[in-house]
Design a protein around this motif. Structure first.
Motif, PDB file in Angstrom:
ATOM      1  N   MET A 263     -27.890 -17.789  57.858  1.00 25.24           N
ATOM      2  CA  MET A 263     -27.071 -18.767  57.267  1.00 25.24           C
ATOM      3  C   MET A 263     -27.615 -18.914  55.709  1.00 25.24           C
ATOM      4  N   LYS A 264     -26.489 -19.419  54.866  1.00 24.78           N
ATOM      5  CA  LYS A 264     -26.743 -19.504  53.477  1.00 24.78           C
ATOM      6  C   LYS A 264     -26.089 -21.001  52.860  1.00 24.78           C
ATOM      7  N   ILE A 265     -26.805 -21.514  51.951  1.00 26.44           N
ATOM      8  CA  ILE A 265     -26.125 -22.844  51.527  1.00 26.44           C
ATOM      9  C   ILE A 265     -26.154 -22.505  49.881  1.00 26.44           C
ATOM     10  N   LEU A 266     -24.634 -22.716  49.473  1.00 25.41           N
ATOM     11  CA  LEU A 266     -24.573 -22.731  48.082  1.00 25.41           C
ATOM     12  C   LEU A 266     -24.521 -23.954  47.466  1.00 25.41           C
ATOM     13  N   THR A 267     -25.528 -24.390  46.366  1.00 22.93           N
ATOM     14  CA  THR A 267     -25.415 -25.897  45.887  1.00 22.93           C
ATOM     15  C   THR A 267     -24.809 -25.744  44.578  1.00 22.93           C
ATOM     16  N   PRO A 268     -23.705 -26.261  44.632  1.00 22.07           N
ATOM     17  CA  PRO A 268     -22.613 -26.248  43.438  1.00 22.07           C
ATOM     18  C   PRO A 268     -23.625 -26.907  42.088  1.00 22.07           C
ATOM     19  N   ILE A 269     -23.179 -26.164  40.920  1.00 19.07           N
ATOM     20  CA  ILE A 269     -23.578 -26.651  39.743  1.00 19.07           C
ATOM     21  C   ILE A 269     -22.434 -27.583  39.118  1.00 19.07           C
ATOM     22  N   ALA A 270     -22.575 -28.525  38.165  1.00 19.47           N
ATOM     23  CA  ALA A 270     -21.508 -29.200  37.761  1.00 19.47           C
ATOM     24  C   ALA A 270     -21.139 -28.178  36.599  1.00 19.47           C
ATOM     25  N   VAL A 271     -19.360 -28.177  36.558  1.00 17.35           N
ATOM     26  CA  VAL A 271     -18.766 -27.539  35.604  1.00 17.35           C
ATOM     27  C   VAL A 271     -18.184 -28.765  34.441  1.00 17.35           C
ATOM     28  N   THR A 272     -18.868 -28.508  33.245  1.00 11.91           N
ATOM     29  CA  THR A 272     -18.493 -29.570  32.179  1.00 11.91           C
ATOM     30  C   THR A 272     -17.885 -28.843  30.984  1.00 11.91           C
ATOM     31  N   ASP A 273     -17.506 -29.509  29.949  1.00 16.65           N
ATOM     32  CA  ASP A 273     -16.759 -28.976  28.718  1.00 16.65           C
ATOM     33  C   ASP A 273     -17.485 -27.712  28.204  1.00 16.65           C
ATOM     34  N   ALA A 274     -19.095 -28.014  28.221  1.00 16.78           N
ATOM     35  CA  ALA A 274     -19.961 -26.820  27.813  1.00 16.78           C
ATOM     36  C   ALA A 274     -19.761 -25.708  28.764  1.00 16.78           C
ATOM     37  N   THR A 275     -19.730 -26.011  29.894  1.00 17.56           N
ATOM     38  CA  THR A 275     -19.814 -24.821  30.875  1.00 17.56           C
ATOM     39  C   THR A 275     -18.455 -23.775  30.847  1.00 17.56           C
ATOM     40  N   LEU A 276     -17.448 -24.557  30.645  1.00 17.52           N
ATOM     41  CA  LEU A 276     -16.094 -23.982  30.696  1.00 17.52           C
ATOM     42  C   LEU A 276     -15.864 -23.379  29.410  1.00 17.52           C
ATOM     43  N   ILE A 277     -15.868 -21.981  29.333  1.00 14.97           N
ATOM     44  CA  ILE A 277     -15.444 -21.103  28.187  1.00 14.97           C
ATOM     45  C   ILE A 277     -14.209 -20.965  27.969  1.00 14.97           C
ATOM     46  N   SER A 278     -13.438 -20.913  28.879  1.00 13.04           N
ATOM     47  CA  SER A 278     -12.004 -20.521  28.768  1.00 13.04           C
ATOM     48  C   SER A 278     -11.088 -20.760  30.184  1.00 13.04           C
ATOM     49  N   CYS A 279      -9.961 -21.160  29.791  1.00 11.71           N
ATOM     50  CA  CYS A 279      -9.255 -21.341  31.150  1.00 11.71           C
ATOM     51  C   CYS A 279      -7.690 -21.243  30.673  1.00 11.71           C
ATOM     52  N   SER A 280      -6.877 -20.326  31.483  1.00 14.71           N
ATOM     53  CA  SER A 280      -5.795 -19.859  31.398  1.00 14.71           C
ATOM     54  C   SER A 280      -4.507 -21.026  31.345  1.00 14.71           C
ATOM     55  N   ILE A 281      -5.057 -22.092  32.103  1.00 19.52           N
ATOM     56  CA  ILE A 281      -4.112 -23.155  32.615  1.00 19.52           C
ATOM     57  C   ILE A 281      -4.356 -24.182  31.089  1.00 19.52           C
TER      58      ILE A 281
ATOM     59  N   PRO B  62     -26.696 -21.937  42.785  1.00 18.38           N
ATOM     60  CA  PRO B  62     -27.679 -20.934  43.439  1.00 18.38           C
ATOM     61  C   PRO B  62     -27.301 -20.979  44.931  1.00 18.38           C
ATOM     62  N   VAL B  63     -27.763 -19.934  45.495  1.00 19.01           N
ATOM     63  CA  VAL B  63     -27.894 -19.842  46.991  1.00 19.01           C
ATOM     64  C   VAL B  63     -29.114 -19.909  47.732  1.00 19.01           C
ATOM     65  N   TRP B  64     -29.139 -20.506  48.672  1.00 17.45           N
ATOM     66  CA  TRP B  64     -30.603 -20.778  49.552  1.00 17.45           C
ATOM     67  C   TRP B  64     -30.464 -20.467  50.765  1.00 17.45           C
ATOM     68  N   SER B  65     -31.239 -19.769  51.402  1.00 18.90           N
ATOM     69  CA  SER B  65     -31.238 -19.266  52.898  1.00 18.90           C
ATOM     70  C   SER B  65     -32.250 -20.349  53.754  1.00 18.90           C
ATOM     71  N   PRO B  66     -31.752 -21.249  54.490  1.00 18.66           N
ATOM     72  CA  PRO B  66     -32.595 -21.944  54.970  1.00 18.66           C
ATOM     73  C   PRO B  66     -33.535 -21.299  56.300  1.00 18.66           C
ATOM     74  N   GLY B  67     -32.847 -20.294  56.911  1.00 19.51           N
ATOM     75  CA  GLY B  67     -33.507 -19.580  58.172  1.00 19.51           C
ATOM     76  C   GLY B  67     -32.795 -18.535  58.571  1.00 19.51           C
ATOM     77  N   ARG B  68     -33.158 -17.924  59.708  1.00 22.33           N
ATOM     78  CA  ARG B  68     -32.612 -16.853  60.346  1.00 22.33           C
ATOM     79  C   ARG B  68     -31.501 -17.253  61.300  1.00 22.33           C
ATOM     80  N   PRO B  69     -30.289 -16.381  61.199  1.00 23.54           N
ATOM     81  CA  PRO B  69     -29.033 -17.041  62.002  1.00 23.54           C
ATOM     82  C   PRO B  69     -29.261 -16.783  63.606  1.00 23.54           C
ATOM     83  N   VAL B  70     -28.532 -17.568  64.187  1.00 25.68           N
ATOM     84  CA  VAL B  70     -28.714 -17.431  65.551  1.00 25.68           C
ATOM     85  C   VAL B  70     -27.304 -16.899  66.050  1.00 25.68           C
ATOM     86  N   ILE B  71     -27.105 -15.683  66.524  1.00 26.81           N
ATOM     87  CA  ILE B  71     -25.936 -15.175  66.847  1.00 26.81           C
ATOM     88  C   ILE B  71     -24.799 -15.443  66.180  1.00 26.81           C
TER      89      ILE B  71
END
Length: 312
Positions: free
Chosen positions: A1-19, A203-212
């Protein structure tokens, strides 16, 4: 199992967008708006609708700040209604059922400023997803994902008669740890419309070993059917989501650290919970945990069960 903890996307983070951010005209203090007029605020990337006629000089962003201020007892009259994020910023508004749309391609480039291990997307309608990471101008990671689910075809006849089924989500958890890298995500459908509900990276965190495989789920439908005194039915169709149960094995010596980390995600904090990177298994959920439980199994290991509700 893995957990991806999102980081905030801000005006400084967004370099470009086609929309482009051109959904409606920008709010102007010099314009008088009639009731029902739509405007956008580039400062907060929000779409507003006028609730009052003869609406001049009432800044919708300041009005929303006043409505949220507990020291202001009576902010009425209210001149603006929040409709939601602009088309461009629906990609990052935390609501995967509210879709950003464009013709043929949606392309975003992000500079998170920290090392991220994973990227995920939800509410997707596209033929292909491409993810490219560059560091100092050099490509250090590239993946392409075909968003068609071919598992629905079980025989030769099905190849011809079964409708094309699209995958609506993806996750990658093997991004190399470059802290200064830029990440480009592209959703592509040549000659057609593309929509994306949410893009998440962190970042991705793996809390433990998966069960089946470690994942079970059930559907949660927010629609309802109402019956009147004569037996007539009124159906209100609303969003649906998944309620997932993840199971993992954890050394007992890591239980306190696990509990501390889970507490940091309390209060409906969104994360990407991953039982398998394969989206066809429905073992990915963008949501918040409702509960978690540790049942001691042996002197060394515990079985952890986490219940996660998807965000709509």
């Amino acid at each position: 199992m893995k957990i991806l903890t999102p980081i905030a996307v801000t005006d400084a983070t967004l370099i470009s967008c086609s929309i482009p951010e051109t959904d409606f005209p920008r709010w102007s203090a010099q314009t008088t708006y009639p009731r029902g007029a739509f405007v956008i605020s580039p400062a907060t990337h929000t779409v507003y609708r006028a609730l009052q006629g003869d609406n001049t000089g009432h800044d919708p962003d300041l009005e929303q700040a006043a409505l949220a201020d507990p020291l202001i007892d009576d902010p009425d009259p209210v001149f603006w209604q929040v409709i939601g994020a602009t088309n461009r910023w629906r990609l990052f508004d935390g609501k995967p059922s509210v879709l950003a749309t464009a013709a043929e391609i949606i392309r975003v480039t992000l500079a998170p400023g920290v090392a991220v291990g994973g990227v995920a997307g939800f509410g997707i309608s596209a033929a292909e997803i491409r993810v490219t990471m560059t560091d100092a101008g050099a490509v250090v990671y590239r993946r392409a994902i075909a968003m068609q689910d071919e598992t629905v075809v079980s025989d030769g006849l099905g190849y011809y008669v079964e409708p094309i089924t699209e995958l609506s989500e993806f996750v990658l958890t093997d991004l190399p740890p470059y802290a200064a890298a830029q990440i480009t995500i592209e959703a592509i459908r040549r000659g057609g419309q593309v929509s994306v509900g949410q893009i998440v990276l962190g970042p991705v965190w793996s809390p433990g070993r998966p069960v089946i495989g470690g994942t079970g789920f059930q559907g949660v439908d927010f629609s309802y059917v109402k019956q009147d005194d004569y037996g007539d039915l009124t159906t209100v169709r609303r969003a649906a989501t998944r309620l997932s149960t993840f199971e993992t094995c954890l050394p007992n010596a890591r239980l306190l650290g696990f509990d501390t980390r889970m507490r940091s995600l309390r209060g409906g904090t969104a994360a990407v919970w991953i039982g398998s990177d394969d989206p066809r298994k429905a073992a990915i959920n963008y949501g918040f945990y409702r509960s978690y439980r540790a049942a001691y199994q042996t002197d060394a290991w515990s079985l952890i069960s986490i219940e996660v509700q998807g965000i709509v």
